[in-house]
Design a protein around this motif. Structure first.
Motif, PDB file in Angstrom:
ATOM      1  N   ASN A 174       0.458 -10.715  20.598  1.00 27.74           N
ATOM      2  CA  ASN A 174       1.846 -10.293  20.823  1.00 27.74           C
ATOM      3  C   ASN A 174       2.241  -9.200  19.833  1.00 27.74           C
ATOM      4  N   SER A 175       1.556  -8.072  19.945  1.00 23.57           N
ATOM      5  CA  SER A 175       1.812  -6.896  19.097  1.00 23.57           C
ATOM      6  C   SER A 175       1.483  -7.143  17.635  1.00 23.57           C
ATOM      7  N   GLU A 176       0.662  -8.162  17.314  1.00 23.85           N
ATOM      8  CA  GLU A 176       0.195  -8.319  15.946  1.00 23.85           C
ATOM      9  C   GLU A 176      -0.818  -7.225  15.629  1.00 23.85           C
ATOM     10  N   HIS A 177      -1.128  -7.058  14.341  1.00 22.23           N
ATOM     11  CA  HIS A 177      -2.042  -6.017  13.899  1.00 22.23           C
ATOM     12  C   HIS A 177      -3.205  -6.644  13.131  1.00 22.23           C
ATOM     13  N   LEU A 178      -4.390  -6.130  13.408  1.00 25.73           N
ATOM     14  CA  LEU A 178      -5.569  -6.490  12.618  1.00 25.73           C
ATOM     15  C   LEU A 178      -6.015  -5.234  11.879  1.00 25.73           C
ATOM     16  N   MET A 179      -5.983  -5.281  10.570  1.00 23.58           N
ATOM     17  CA  MET A 179      -6.325  -4.125   9.749  1.00 23.58           C
ATOM     18  C   MET A 179      -7.652  -4.377   9.048  1.00 23.58           C
ATOM     19  N   VAL A 180      -8.591  -3.454   9.229  1.00 28.06           N
ATOM     20  CA  VAL A 180      -9.909  -3.543   8.600  1.00 28.06           C
ATOM     21  C   VAL A 180     -10.041  -2.374   7.630  1.00 28.06           C
ATOM     22  N   VAL A 181     -10.383  -2.682   6.382  1.00 28.14           N
ATOM     23  CA  VAL A 181     -10.490  -1.668   5.333  1.00 28.14           C
ATOM     24  C   VAL A 181     -11.924  -1.670   4.813  1.00 28.14           C
ATOM     25  N   ARG A 182     -12.548  -0.499   4.816  1.00 30.91           N
ATOM     26  CA  ARG A 182     -13.952  -0.362   4.421  1.00 30.91           C
ATOM     27  C   ARG A 182     -14.071   0.583   3.228  1.00 30.91           C
TER      28      ARG A 182
ATOM     29  N   VAL B 292       0.881  -1.173   0.000  1.00 27.06           N
ATOM     30  CA  VAL B 292       0.000   0.000   0.000  1.00 27.06           C
ATOM     31  C   VAL B 292       0.918   1.221   0.000  1.00 27.06           C
ATOM     32  N   ARG B 293       1.308   1.637  -1.192  1.00 33.28           N
ATOM     33  CA  ARG B 293       2.319   2.694  -1.318  1.00 33.28           C
ATOM     34  C   ARG B 293       1.645   4.062  -1.296  1.00 33.28           C
ATOM     35  N   HIS B 294       1.398   4.535  -0.100  1.00 32.79           N
ATOM     36  CA  HIS B 294       0.818   5.869   0.070  1.00 32.79           C
ATOM     37  C   HIS B 294       1.507   6.518   1.264  1.00 32.79           C
ATOM     38  N   PRO B 295       2.066   7.718   1.109  1.00 35.54           N
ATOM     39  CA  PRO B 295       2.815   8.336   2.223  1.00 35.54           C
ATOM     40  C   PRO B 295       2.002   8.458   3.499  1.00 35.54           C
ATOM     41  N   SER B 296       0.731   8.819   3.376  1.00 41.23           N
ATOM     42  CA  SER B 296      -0.088   8.984   4.575  1.00 41.23           C
ATOM     43  C   SER B 296      -0.309   7.658   5.281  1.00 41.23           C
ATOM     44  N   PHE B 297      -0.414   6.545   4.507  1.00 42.15           N
ATOM     45  CA  PHE B 297      -0.594   5.243   5.142  1.00 42.15           C
ATOM     46  C   PHE B 297       0.666   4.829   5.890  1.00 42.15           C
ATOM     47  N   LYS B 298       1.831   5.018   5.291  1.00 44.98           N
ATOM     48  CA  LYS B 298       3.083   4.655   5.963  1.00 44.98           C
ATOM     49  C   LYS B 298       3.254   5.466   7.239  1.00 44.98           C
ATOM     50  N   GLU B 299       2.952   6.756   7.171  1.00 46.93           N
ATOM     51  CA  GLU B 299       3.058   7.602   8.359  1.00 46.93           C
ATOM     52  C   GLU B 299       2.064   7.157   9.424  1.00 46.93           C
ATOM     53  N   TYR B 300       0.842   6.810   8.998  1.00 54.69           N
ATOM     54  CA  TYR B 300      -0.197   6.361   9.923  1.00 54.69           C
ATOM     55  C   TYR B 300       0.215   5.048  10.589  1.00 54.69           C
ATOM     56  N   PHE B 301       0.742   4.108   9.818  1.00 53.99           N
ATOM     57  CA  PHE B 301       1.112   2.803  10.370  1.00 53.99           C
ATOM     58  C   PHE B 301       2.307   2.924  11.308  1.00 53.99           C
ATOM     59  N   ASP B 302       3.324   3.691  10.899  1.00 51.22           N
ATOM     60  CA  ASP B 302       4.542   3.807  11.704  1.00 51.22           C
ATOM     61  C   ASP B 302       4.333   4.624  12.970  1.00 51.22           C
ATOM     62  N   SER B 303       3.334   5.512  12.966  1.00 52.79           N
ATOM     63  CA  SER B 303       3.132   6.381  14.129  1.00 52.79           C
ATOM     64  C   SER B 303       2.666   5.607  15.353  1.00 52.79           C
ATOM     65  N   GLY B 304       1.937   4.500  15.138  1.00 55.46           N
ATOM     66  CA  GLY B 304       1.392   3.742  16.270  1.00 55.46           C
ATOM     67  C   GLY B 304       0.166   4.365  16.885  1.00 55.46           C
TER      68      GLY B 304
ATOM     69  N   GLN C 105     -11.539   3.527   4.140  1.00 52.24           N
ATOM     70  CA  GLN C 105     -11.306   3.890   5.537  1.00 52.24           C
ATOM     71  C   GLN C 105     -10.564   2.738   6.197  1.00 52.24           C
ATOM     72  N   ILE C 106      -9.377   3.023   6.728  1.00 54.00           N
ATOM     73  CA  ILE C 106      -8.504   1.985   7.286  1.00 54.00           C
ATOM     74  C   ILE C 106      -8.443   2.141   8.799  1.00 54.00           C
ATOM     75  N   THR C 107      -8.699   1.028   9.489  1.00 51.71           N
ATOM     76  CA  THR C 107      -8.610   0.978  10.948  1.00 51.71           C
ATOM     77  C   THR C 107      -7.643  -0.125  11.341  1.00 51.71           C
ATOM     78  N   ILE C 108      -6.720   0.175  12.239  1.00 53.54           N
ATOM     79  CA  ILE C 108      -5.722  -0.804  12.693  1.00 53.54           C
ATOM     80  C   ILE C 108      -5.877  -1.009  14.196  1.00 53.54           C
ATOM     81  N   THR C 109      -5.914  -2.280  14.607  1.00 54.23           N
ATOM     82  CA  THR C 109      -6.045  -2.643  16.018  1.00 54.23           C
ATOM     83  C   THR C 109      -4.931  -3.613  16.387  1.00 54.23           C
ATOM     84  N   ARG C 110      -4.299  -3.376  17.523  1.00 53.32           N
ATOM     85  CA  ARG C 110      -3.272  -4.299  18.004  1.00 53.32           C
ATOM     86  C   ARG C 110      -3.913  -5.398  18.846  1.00 53.32           C
TER      87      ARG C 110
END
Length: 433
Positions: free
Chosen positions: A186-194, A147-159, A178-183
């Motif tokens: 053991n720090s895994e991520h569940l990403m839901v995209v609507r 998912v090559r989008h600057p805002s997504f990378k910033e959103y994911f890396d920010s925590g 609309q992307i929602t990320i939940t931890r």
């Protein structure tokens, strides 16, 4: 079972020893009798181990164990029971996994499971449609590489995933997601995209409508206000009943112009990208200028306006937008504070970031109104707005400006004692001289 197994083994060895001694007694060769007996027992044990190995290699869920005697019979039976229990548990777990996968496959929303490093582990078919993921070649790759989008990378890396992220689909720019990320775990991520394309289009239509209507009304309203001002200059030549009506018309025309200006500002904030953060703003000088305007607004009400600001503390962003937000907060404090009241403005920084607090000794706000204060046109009391000339858009402007500067607004108020409006900015937005 262990005691029975050990007892059977001891009995077998005792019987073997007795037999070997009897043979030694008959032949007179005790040592050779013991050696041959132990060798035979060892060969029998190796034969049982070979049978066990062959059974384990070829065994199926319903394949019974080989026949055995003594301790080896107990070993075969115990392994068989453990195998059956394990198979039942595996069947139950597989049934749960099948149901989960079946339910997520039926979802229209994309569900993606990521490991603690953000690498793809599993996704449902909707993720292939919305994000263009491909199975199996994308498995194990970082999601930010796909998912090559600057805002997504910033959103994911920010925590910081309290708020969802909205962006265009990487496979179809006409789709809005609309992307929602939940931890979890053991720090895994569940990403839901609507898929929120319809809501995005409706929101865009609303923005365009407000912007276009505001722009189209501005010209005729300017003409009306100009003629009213001209007519008010010649009220001495008019009948006595006209000046009062013209004054009211001029007052309402000014209020409408203020409303249109706020609507156009909101439309501009929503339609443009956040400001370039390369230019720090001198907040202390900005607040001193706003304080002078607030004292002029106070006029004969004699409000005590105090400013406490750190002069070396600067904020990255747009000076015009910050002026609009801060002046809204400070002017509101003046408008809703009785005569001789006090307004305190404080600008400071700590380990959590920079903060601007505007405190008044006004009438306060009931707790039930606080969650909705930043909504457009929301009125705590319609009579308050009419008395102060407010448009109901000031705090909405404040909210949008803070969002564009990665900030947030907190409100603490007690009816009859006053309110404190505090703007919080992260350390990444702060710099010093």
């Amino acid at each position: 079972m262990n005691q029975d197994w050990q007892g059977a083994l001891v009995r077998q060895l005792l019987v073997l020893l007795v037999v070997c001694l009897l043979i030694g007694l008959i032949t007179g060769e005790y040592a050779w009798a013991l050696v041959i007996g132990l060798a035979g027992y060892l060969g029998w044990t190796l034969h049982q181990m070979r049978r066990l190995q062959q059974w384990l290699k070829r065994s199926q869920p319903d394949d019974p164990p080989p026949d055995g005697h003594g301790p080896w019979g107990d070993i075969f039976d115990n392994l068989y029971q453990m195998q059956r229990r394990d198979q039942r548990l595996r069947s139950q777990l597989q049934s749960v996994i099948d149901r989960v996968q079946g339910s997520t496959t039926a979802l229209k929303d994309a569900v993606i499971m990521l490991d603690s490093e953000g690498n793809l582990e599993w996704w449902n078919p909707a993720a292939e449609r919305l994000l263009g993921l491909k199975r199996p070649q994308d498995a194990g790759h970082p999601v930010s590489n796909l998912v090559r989008h600057p805002s997504f990378k910033e959103y994911f890396d920010s925590g910081r995933h309290d708020e969802p992220l909205e962006l265009a689909s990487p496979v179809n720019d006409r789709l809005w997601l609309q992307i929602t990320i939940t931890r979890y775990g053991n720090s895994e991520h569940l990403m839901v995209v609507r898929d929120i394309t319809r809501l995005h289009l409706l929101e865009q239509m609303r923005k365009d409508f407000v912007a276009n209507v505001s722009h189209e009304l501005r010209t005729p309203l300017t003409v009306i206000a100009g003629y009213l001002e001209t007519m008010l200059e010649h009220t001495d030549e008019m009948p006595s009943r006209w000046p009062r009506a013209l004054n009211q018309m001029n007052q309402q025309a000014g209020r409408m112009q203020h409303l249109l200006n706020d609507l156009l500002l909101l439309a501009k904030l929503e339609a443009t990208n956040p400001p370039n953060n390369s230019q720090p703003v001198n907040i202390t000088a900005l607040l001193q200028s706003i304080k002078s305007d607030a004292q002029a607004l106070s006029a004969d009400q004699n409000h005590n306006i105090h400013l406490e600001a750190d002069p070396i503390l600067l904020l990255k962003g747009s000076e015009s937008e910050l002026r609009s937000a801060f002046s809204n907060l400070i002017f509101n404090a003046v408008k809703y504070t009785p005569s001789e009241g006090e307004v305190r403005i404080r600008w400071w920084c700590n380990e959590y970031g920079a903060h601007l607090a505007v405190q008044d000794s006004g009438i306060g706000i009931e707790a039930k109104h606080l969650p909705r204060l930043t909504e457009r046109f929301y009125r705590v009391d319609s009579s308050r707005a009419s008395n102060t000339g407010g448009t109901g858009l000031g705090l909405a402007i404040v909210k949008h400006v803070l969002l564009r500067h990665q900030g947030r607004l907190d409100v603490d108020s007690t009816p009859g004692k006053g309110s404190i409006f505090t703007c919080h900015f992260p350390l990444s937005q702060v710099t010093v001289r």
